[in-house]
Scaffold this motif. Structure first.
Motif, PDB file in Angstrom:
ATOM      1  N   ASN A  97     -11.940   8.646   2.273  1.00 11.51           N
ATOM      2  CA  ASN A  97     -11.466   7.870   3.428  1.00 11.51           C
ATOM      3  C   ASN A  97     -10.178   8.532   3.949  1.00 11.51           C
ATOM      4  O   ASN A  97      -9.085   8.315   3.426  1.00 11.51           O
ATOM      5  CB  ASN A  97     -11.196   6.432   2.969  1.00 11.51           C
ATOM      6  N   VAL A  98     -10.352   9.378   4.958  1.00  7.51           N
ATOM      7  CA  VAL A  98      -9.248  10.221   5.438  1.00  7.51           C
ATOM      8  C   VAL A  98      -8.100   9.392   6.043  1.00  7.51           C
ATOM      9  O   VAL A  98      -6.929   9.702   5.820  1.00  7.51           O
ATOM     10  CB  VAL A  98      -9.781  11.267   6.454  1.00  7.51           C
ATOM     11  N   GLY A  99      -8.435   8.327   6.748  1.00  8.76           N
ATOM     12  CA  GLY A  99      -7.413   7.492   7.385  1.00  8.76           C
ATOM     13  C   GLY A  99      -6.489   6.867   6.356  1.00  8.76           C
ATOM     14  O   GLY A  99      -5.255   6.934   6.476  1.00  8.76           O
ATOM     15  N   GLU A 100      -7.097   6.295   5.321  1.00 12.39           N
ATOM     16  CA  GLU A 100      -6.328   5.660   4.253  1.00 12.39           C
ATOM     17  C   GLU A 100      -5.539   6.706   3.458  1.00 12.39           C
ATOM     18  O   GLU A 100      -4.395   6.474   3.066  1.00 12.39           O
ATOM     19  CB  GLU A 100      -7.318   4.905   3.333  1.00 12.39           C
ATOM     20  N   LEU A 101      -6.180   7.855   3.282  1.00  9.74           N
ATOM     21  CA  LEU A 101      -5.543   8.958   2.550  1.00  9.74           C
ATOM     22  C   LEU A 101      -4.260   9.413   3.255  1.00  9.74           C
ATOM     23  O   LEU A 101      -3.211   9.551   2.606  1.00  9.74           O
ATOM     24  CB  LEU A 101      -6.531  10.127   2.456  1.00  9.74           C
ATOM     25  N   SER A 102      -4.319   9.588   4.574  1.00 12.08           N
ATOM     26  CA  SER A 102      -3.118  10.036   5.292  1.00 12.08           C
ATOM     27  C   SER A 102      -2.021   8.981   5.217  1.00 12.08           C
ATOM     28  O   SER A 102      -0.847   9.324   5.138  1.00 12.08           O
ATOM     29  CB  SER A 102      -3.394  10.369   6.756  1.00 12.08           C
ATOM     30  N   ARG A 103      -2.426   7.700   5.253  1.00 11.98           N
ATOM     31  CA  ARG A 103      -1.433   6.622   5.196  1.00 11.98           C
ATOM     32  C   ARG A 103      -0.696   6.652   3.848  1.00 11.98           C
ATOM     33  O   ARG A 103       0.537   6.604   3.796  1.00 11.98           O
ATOM     34  CB  ARG A 103      -2.133   5.267   5.390  1.00 11.98           C
ATOM     35  N   ILE A 104      -1.464   6.811   2.775  1.00  9.40           N
ATOM     36  CA  ILE A 104      -0.863   6.823   1.437  1.00  9.40           C
ATOM     37  C   ILE A 104      -0.021   8.083   1.218  1.00  9.40           C
ATOM     38  O   ILE A 104       1.081   8.024   0.672  1.00  9.40           O
ATOM     39  CB  ILE A 104      -1.953   6.646   0.355  1.00  9.40           C
ATOM     40  N   LEU A 105      -0.546   9.211   1.694  1.00  5.77           N
ATOM     41  CA  LEU A 105       0.204  10.462   1.528  1.00  5.77           C
ATOM     42  C   LEU A 105       1.519  10.425   2.292  1.00  5.77           C
ATOM     43  O   LEU A 105       2.548  10.891   1.793  1.00  5.77           O
ATOM     44  CB  LEU A 105      -0.632  11.653   2.008  1.00  5.77           C
ATOM     45  N   ALA A 106       1.485   9.841   3.489  1.00  2.00           N
ATOM     46  CA  ALA A 106       2.706   9.716   4.295  1.00  2.00           C
ATOM     47  C   ALA A 106       3.724   8.848   3.563  1.00  2.00           C
ATOM     48  O   ALA A 106       4.928   9.152   3.554  1.00  2.00           O
ATOM     49  CB  ALA A 106       2.369   9.128   5.655  1.00  2.00           C
ATOM     50  N   GLN A 107       3.231   7.793   2.920  1.00  2.00           N
ATOM     51  CA  GLN A 107       4.091   6.880   2.160  1.00  2.00           C
ATOM     52  C   GLN A 107       4.733   7.625   0.970  1.00  2.00           C
ATOM     53  O   GLN A 107       5.934   7.519   0.737  1.00  2.00           O
ATOM     54  CB  GLN A 107       3.208   5.747   1.648  1.00  2.00           C
TER      55      GLN A 107
END
Lengths: 151, 166
Positions: A97-107
């Protein structure tokens, strides 16, 4: 008596120009490379210094499951809170899930900007395309030192 | 009056096709041209633009990899430019090192031979240990794993995956 006026202008013969341009176009069309190929660089840890000598840098392990689920494990980081060191992202249609992945990585990167290393542990049936997509996403978010662990 | 004296009108009447010349007329009097005309200036303009575009998009790095029929590389947006390095191609269940088929069991040996060859040709230079892997996007990691493992055993610390730029 009729007077002939001398012409000072001259004409350019356009036929050789057209010939030359046509040959140029044919050559360039035949030799043109329409696919833009690049490379995704991965550093594999091989031998070298002992563990004691190497400076401790924040490191993230990413485990890929067959159904696209991603499990994160952040190590050697004092800035990232314990609640964020072990995370799971459920897959989406068998892929990450790329969208969720970018959100977590940004965090994670906002908590610890020194987090630059990610090691990916795929499964035997993980597709190559998914691994590259994951690495691409990591690079977008500033994780530049990537590695792929063998099975 | 204006239309008959315009450049367009003259160009249309006096063309190479019509074997007429405005500057060096063959006949003292302009005869009516019935042949079809080509606006050569516009044609050369279009050709020149095409040549400039093709020259700008000309890439010399594409010939480093030969993509086989039916092979699709994975796509990535943040990829680095290609450099000339030993290429391992995975296609149809076979492994090719520099376009030569190699068995899985002989991979480490072949990589070490590459290393030895480099040391012979570049005495004193440190081996860069870079390997390029070219595989289909639908490939499973178990197939890729054997190449990565062999590369690690042979001391190739820098692995590059060939991708299509998005």
């Amino acid at each position: 008596m009729r007077k002939h006026k001398k012409h000072l202008d001259f004409e350019i013969n356009l036929i050789p120009c057209i010939d030359l341009l046509s040959v140029c176009i044919c050559f360039l069309l035949l030799t043109a490379v329409w696919l833009n190929i690049g490379s995704m660089n991965v550093k594999q840890a091989v031998g070298g210094q002992s563990q004691a000598e190497t400076p401790k840098k924040p490191l993230m392990w990413v485990f890929m499951a067959d159904d696209g689920q991603l499990t994160f494990n952040v190590q050697q980081s004092s800035l990232i809170p314990a609640a964020l060191t072990n995370l799971k992202i459920a897959g989406l249609d068998g892929h990450a899930n790329v969208g969720e992945l970018s959100r977590i990585l940004a965090q994670l990167t906002s908590k610890d900007p020194g987090l630059k290393t990610a090691l990916i542990q795929p499964r035997a049936k993980t597709s190559y395309e998914d691994i590259i997509a994951l690495m691409d996403e990591f690079k977008k978010l500033g994780l530049t030192d990537l590695g792929v662990a063998p099975l | 009056m204006l239309a008959s004296q315009s450049v367009l009108h003259e160009t249309a009447l006096q063309t190479v096709v019509g074997s007429q010349s405005y500057i060096h007329p063959k006949h003292g009097k302009w005869s009516r041209v019935l042949a079809a005309d080509l606006l050569l200036t516009a044609l050369i303009d279009a050709f020149s633009i095409l040549v400039i575009f093709l020259l700008m998009s000309f890439s010399s790095t594409g010939d480093m990899l030969f993509i086989g029929k039916g092979q699709e590389l994975p796509k990535a947006s943040l990829a680095e430019s290609l450099e000339r390095n030993p290429v391992v191609k995975l296609q149809d269940g076979k492994i090719y090192l520099e376009e030569k088929e190699v068995g899985v069991e002989a991979l480490v040996e072949s990589f070490l031979a590459l290393r030895k060859q480099f040391k012979e040709t570049h005495p004193g230079a440190e081996y860069p240990g870079i390997l390029m892997i070219q595989g289909d996007r639908r490939l499973k990691y178990e197939e890729l794993n054997q190449v990565i493992l062999a590369a690690s055993h042979a001391g190739f610390s820098d692995i590059r995956f060939a991708v299509l730029m998005k």
